[in-house]
Design a protein around this motif. Structure first.
Motif, PDB file in Angstrom:
ATOM      1  N   GLY A 303       0.792  -1.232   0.000  1.00 52.14           N
ATOM      2  CA  GLY A 303       0.000   0.000   0.000  1.00 52.14           C
ATOM      3  C   GLY A 303       0.823   1.279   0.000  1.00 52.14           C
ATOM      4  N   GLU A 304       2.132   1.151  -0.120  1.00 50.95           N
ATOM      5  CA  GLU A 304       2.972   2.349  -0.101  1.00 50.95           C
ATOM      6  C   GLU A 304       3.555   2.649  -1.478  1.00 50.95           C
ATOM      7  OE1 GLU A 304       6.579   2.277   2.343  1.00 50.95           O
ATOM      8  OE2 GLU A 304       6.381   4.437   2.644  1.00 50.95           O
ATOM      9  N   SER A 305       3.450   3.915  -1.892  1.00 53.49           N
ATOM     10  CA  SER A 305       4.159   4.381  -3.086  1.00 53.49           C
ATOM     11  C   SER A 305       5.066   5.510  -2.637  1.00 53.49           C
ATOM     12  CB  SER A 305       3.174   4.903  -4.134  1.00 53.49           C
ATOM     13  OG  SER A 305       2.342   3.860  -4.562  1.00 53.49           O
ATOM     14  N   GLY A 306       6.340   5.360  -2.877  1.00 58.76           N
ATOM     15  CA  GLY A 306       7.301   6.335  -2.355  1.00 58.76           C
ATOM     16  C   GLY A 306       8.037   5.711  -1.178  1.00 58.76           C
ATOM     17  N   HIS A 307       8.246   6.478  -0.126  1.00 55.40           N
ATOM     18  CA  HIS A 307       8.974   5.962   1.024  1.00 55.40           C
ATOM     19  C   HIS A 307       8.651   6.801   2.242  1.00 55.40           C
ATOM     20  CE1 HIS A 307      11.441   8.939  -1.173  1.00 55.40           C
ATOM     21  NE2 HIS A 307      11.634   9.439   0.033  1.00 55.40           N
ATOM     22  N   GLY A 308       8.926   6.264   3.402  1.00 51.48           N
ATOM     23  CA  GLY A 308       8.772   7.054   4.617  1.00 51.48           C
ATOM     24  C   GLY A 308       7.735   6.529   5.591  1.00 51.48           C
ATOM     25  N   VAL A 309       6.701   5.873   5.066  1.00 51.09           N
ATOM     26  CA  VAL A 309       5.614   5.457   5.968  1.00 51.09           C
ATOM     27  C   VAL A 309       5.922   4.133   6.657  1.00 51.09           C
ATOM     28  CG1 VAL A 309       3.174   4.864   6.125  1.00 51.09           C
ATOM     29  CG2 VAL A 309       3.900   6.732   4.626  1.00 51.09           C
ATOM     30  N   PHE A 310       6.462   3.173   5.891  1.00 51.04           N
ATOM     31  CA  PHE A 310       6.672   1.832   6.442  1.00 51.04           C
ATOM     32  C   PHE A 310       8.161   1.484   6.536  1.00 51.04           C
ATOM     33  CE2 PHE A 310       2.288   1.302   4.622  1.00 51.04           C
ATOM     34  CZ  PHE A 310       1.653   1.175   5.853  1.00 51.04           C
ATOM     35  N   LEU A 311       8.413   0.332   7.144  1.00 51.32           N
ATOM     36  CA  LEU A 311       9.800  -0.101   7.357  1.00 51.32           C
ATOM     37  C   LEU A 311      10.077  -1.444   6.673  1.00 51.32           C
ATOM     38  CD1 LEU A 311      10.256   0.888  11.145  1.00 51.32           C
ATOM     39  CD2 LEU A 311      11.132   2.091   9.122  1.00 51.32           C
ATOM     40  N   TYR A 312       9.466  -1.637   5.515  1.00 53.41           N
ATOM     41  CA  TYR A 312       9.718  -2.875   4.784  1.00 53.41           C
ATOM     42  C   TYR A 312      10.983  -2.719   3.930  1.00 53.41           C
ATOM     43  CZ  TYR A 312       4.987  -3.602   6.414  1.00 53.41           C
ATOM     44  OH  TYR A 312       3.886  -3.707   7.211  1.00 53.41           O
ATOM     45  N   ASP A 313      11.481  -3.876   3.485  1.00 51.72           N
ATOM     46  CA  ASP A 313      12.803  -3.867   2.856  1.00 51.72           C
ATOM     47  C   ASP A 313      12.913  -3.010   1.595  1.00 51.72           C
ATOM     48  OD1 ASP A 313      13.968  -5.363   4.810  1.00 51.72           O
ATOM     49  OD2 ASP A 313      14.739  -6.924   3.468  1.00 51.72           O
ATOM     50  N   MET A 314      11.811  -2.858   0.846  1.00 47.40           N
ATOM     51  CA  MET A 314      11.980  -2.094  -0.406  1.00 47.40           C
ATOM     52  C   MET A 314      12.370  -0.639  -0.162  1.00 47.40           C
ATOM     53  SD  MET A 314       8.720  -3.309  -0.053  1.00 47.40           S
ATOM     54  CE  MET A 314       7.246  -2.658   0.708  1.00 47.40           C
TER      55      MET A 314
END
Ligand code: ZN
Length: 748
Positions: A303-314
């Motif tokens: 559900g994330e596009s971009g970066h900053g919200v989650f801490l997954y590997d991508m």
């Protein structure tokens, strides 16, 4: 451009609320310049002179294939040059050397092939400023105190790699590509040159200010060519793969269906140009090259596009490559997990310097030597969900093969068995979860109060409060869980934010405004809700609505610097000058170092004839941003207006040194010398301006100087030139010139 190290106020972070960090890019609290309509996307305004350099693409692409391999072993050497290249928003798995067969990254691949590639390098925080702060200091974000973009400043007492090397006699320079790492956020510590000019000469920098890789190269190039001393430490920052993905030609065509890859390929091409320069100067044998991503990028995963919200590997798995001909082995890959905080200790170790005391990272030389294979524990965090959306902050620990994420709904993944992080094991493996939870607590405590993990130190009330203020309520009070919603439960809202962002990038402000209005209803307590809506309204030229929206926000959140600053700016660009002045005064009461409020106040006072008062604000703004070209130029003119000609000339002289290709400072010097009745000097400076770029005012002032000298022929010559093209000139000056010319011709 060039700037001195300056003292700072020592404040850990500004009193500013979380202004909009770049993952939600379009909401810039300070658009680029007073013309409101064109602030939408600075990126579109910047079109580098690309054609010339395109010719070099093929050569550059093939060039590095002839790099000489590093060697067989590690040879530490003092005073080696250090070239640090950070690749913003670059996923490791989108580079050829990390196994992506559709990549076109020959230069980075060649560096990896001839050097050392770390297969499992982790960013500590998926945000540009905090991640670079960790790279530059060797500390986790808790240790740097920098947790988000826009609202934090790296404190002057922190020691950066640039400071370490400068103290060792290095020439230091940085060439930056994004406002996120602007000097006002403190990463300039230790740099002789910190080139963060995104829109040179503009009074305000937009938060989404950026420049393309070639512009970074063009800034780097003259510095490098004129470099007289070694060793040097140079940091180059490339921002291209950040949203929106719009690579220049020919990458726009070659990667029409994969524009992100196109941005990465374009950036790689410029890395090739840089390496060519270093090689051509014969420096490869004594230059350590470090290439690191600051964080990755999500393409809709989870559900994330971009970066900053989650801490997954991508968004956390980044490229890390080191290369040094004759000093590091070639064709080496390190499989163990390493971290960006290890960059500084590794560089220091390879330069044969003693380790920096207290640094949280560790030298990776033992890994390169295969003396160590152990995965390093990686602390990870993001305050973006909390500070931008009012959701819970996330933190976590990667240890062994497991990743633990602390959130209202905790997560635990086995990265070896489940690299996609699809199966949350938190309920299945309570023991594993307990171990990582405890490990995270230990690490947080140790980061915050070094030495505390030995158990000797008990936390004081103040330290506990500091932990809580950082969001570590779990640490001091296991029952306190009310930190806001889990971002995982807010995917619909997140999608709205991301869709609004896309609409803004596409110029669909009506659609963006509709989504921002919905978000405002959902998040009435967040300043960014009002600012985003007001920005979309301003871009549609609905300024009264924008002002109304901002006033609503201020009524709700009266101490928000972001909101008040935005309101003041909107007043300024719509010509409501008394309101703008009063509002900027409020901003300065909240944050006396707000460059934008100081600049706006100085401009207003200057324009309304309050020159001496204006000078004080120019000086205060320049204390924060000494390199700012707009401020320097305006301050000089303001000084000249009160008769302080010598001070003005000093400023103009320095400007001509920093910007030798800009006629403006020469023109101003010429004008000032006319006022001083030194007409020969005036003519010399004005001719210099004319050689760089002829313009009607330069002709007019030249005519003035010659008339004062009594040289009729030259006066006529320049008046005629002036009158050839008077578009945009002051009509009374034009009439004056016409009359003067007529009179002089009659005399002859
Ligand atoms: Zn970044």
């Amino acid at each position: 451009m060039s700037k001195k190290k300056r003292s700072r106020s020592g404040r850990k972070h500004s009193s500013a609320p979380a202004s909009k960090p770049q993952p939600a890019g379009p909401a810039a609290p300070q658009p680029a310049k007073p013309a409101p309509a064109d602030s939408a996307k600075s990126r579109k305004l910047i079109r580098p002179a690309f054609a010339v350099l395109v010719l070099l693409v093929v050569a550059a692409a093939a060039y590095l294939l002839f790099l000489r391999p590093g060697g067989a072993k590690v040879v530490r050497a003092a005073k080696m040059n250090v070239l640090l290249i950070t690749l913003d928003t670059t996923r490791a798995d989108r580079l050829g050397c990390y196994g992506y067969d559709k990549a076109k990254t020959p230069n980075l691949d060649a560096l990896a092939r001839n050097g050392v590639l770390f297969q499992n390098a982790y960013s500590q925080v998926p945000l540009t400023l905090p991640s670079h702060a960790s790279i530059m200091t060797g500390f986790n974000p808790i240790g740097t105190g920098v947790h988000n973009n826009g609202a934090y400043v790296l404190a002057p007492e922190k020691t950066t790699l640039a400071e370490v090397l400068k103290a060792d006699g290095y020439a230091t320079a940085a060439f930056l590509a994004s406002f996120s790492v602007d000097s006002r956020f403190g990463l300039d510590q230790g740099f002789d040159v910190y080139d963060d000019s995104f829109q040179e000469g503009a009074p305000f920098k937009a938060l989404n200010s950026e420049r393309k890789a070639e512009q970074v190269y063009q800034a780097f190039s003259p510095w490098f060519d004129n470099l007289k001393t070694e060793p040097f430490f140079c940091w180059l920052h490339f921002f291209d793969p950040h949203l929106p993905y719009s690579p220049p030609a020919p990458y726009s065509d070659q990667f029409a269906d994969r524009p992100y890859d196109g941005e990465v390929a374009y950036m790689d091409y410029v890395v090739g140009l840089i390496m060519r320069k270093v090689k051509d100067r014969g420096l490869l044998g004594r230059t350590l090259v470090v290439v690191a991503g600051d964080h990755g990028e999500a393409f809709g995963e989870r559900g994330e596009s971009g970066h900053g919200v989650f801490l997954y590997d991508m968004t956390l798995h980044v490229p890390l490559i080191v290369y040094a001909e004759g000093h590091l082995p070639a064709q080496k890959t390190v499989a163990a997990r390493v971290r960006l905080i290890d960059v500084l200790p590794t560089v220091v170790d390879l330069l044969d310097k003693p380790a920096q005391a207290g640094v949280e990272g560790t030298s990776l030389i033992p890994y390169i030597l295969k003396k160590s294979r152990k995965n390093l524990d990686a602390y990870i965090e993001t305050y973006y969900p909390k500070e931008n959306f009012g959701w819970a902050p996330l933190s976590g620990l990667i240890s062994g093969s497991q990743k633990y994420i602390r959130a209202p709904k905790e997560e635990l993944y086995d990265l070896t068995a489940d690299p996609a992080e699809a199966r949350n094991l938190i309920a299945v493996e309570p023991k594993g979860a307990d171990a990582l939870r405890a490990g995270l607590d230990r690490l947080v405590k140790e980061s915050l109060i070094p030495g505390s993990s030995s158990g000797k130190l008990a936390l004081t009330a103040e330290e506990q409060a500091r932990l809580r203020s950082l969001g570590y309520v779990d640490y001091t009070d296991k029952t306190a869980r009310d930190q806001g919603s889990d971002p995982k439960d807010k995917l619909e809202e997140l999608k709205m934010v991301q869709d609004a962002e896309l609409f803004e990038y596409e110029g669909k402000y009506q659609e963006a405004a509709a989504l921002h209005a919905k978000m405002l209803v959902l998040r009435p307590g967040a300043p960014s809700s009002y600012v985003n809506l007001a920005l979309a309204q301003a871009r549609m030229k609905k300024f009264d609505e924008a002002i109304e929206t901002l006033k609503q926000g201020i009524a709700k959140i009266p101490d928000s610097e972001l909101l008040i600053s935005r309101l003041g700016y909107t007043y300024l660009v719509t010509g409501r000058i008394p309101d703008a002045l009063a509002t900027m005064t409020q901003v300065l009461a909240l944050n006396p170092r707000s460059v934008d409020a100081l600049t706006a106040t100085a401009m207003i006072l200057d324009d309304t004839g309050r020159k001496v008062e204006a000078q004080e604000y120019f000086e205060r703004a320049l204390a924060v941003e000494p390199e700012n070209k707009f401020l320097r130029t305006s301050y000089g003119q303001c000084l000249a207006a009160t008769g302080r000609f010598t001070d003005a000339l000093d400023i103009y002289t320095k400007l001509t040194q920093d910007y030798p290709q800009d006629p403006m400072a020469y023109q101003l010097m010429g004008f000032t010398h006319i006022l001083l009745k030194d007409f020969d000097k005036a003519i010399e400076n004005l001719k210099q301006a004319m050689f760089i770029k002829p313009s009607p005012p330069v002709y007019y002032f030249l005519a003035t100087a010659y008339r004062e000298k009594g040289d009729t022929a030259e006066t006529i010559r320049y008046l005629e030139r002036y009158l050839e093209d008077t578009k945009g000139e002051n009509p009374s000056r034009v009439r004056n010139a016409e009359k003067g010319l007529e009179a002089l011709k009659k005399q002859r």
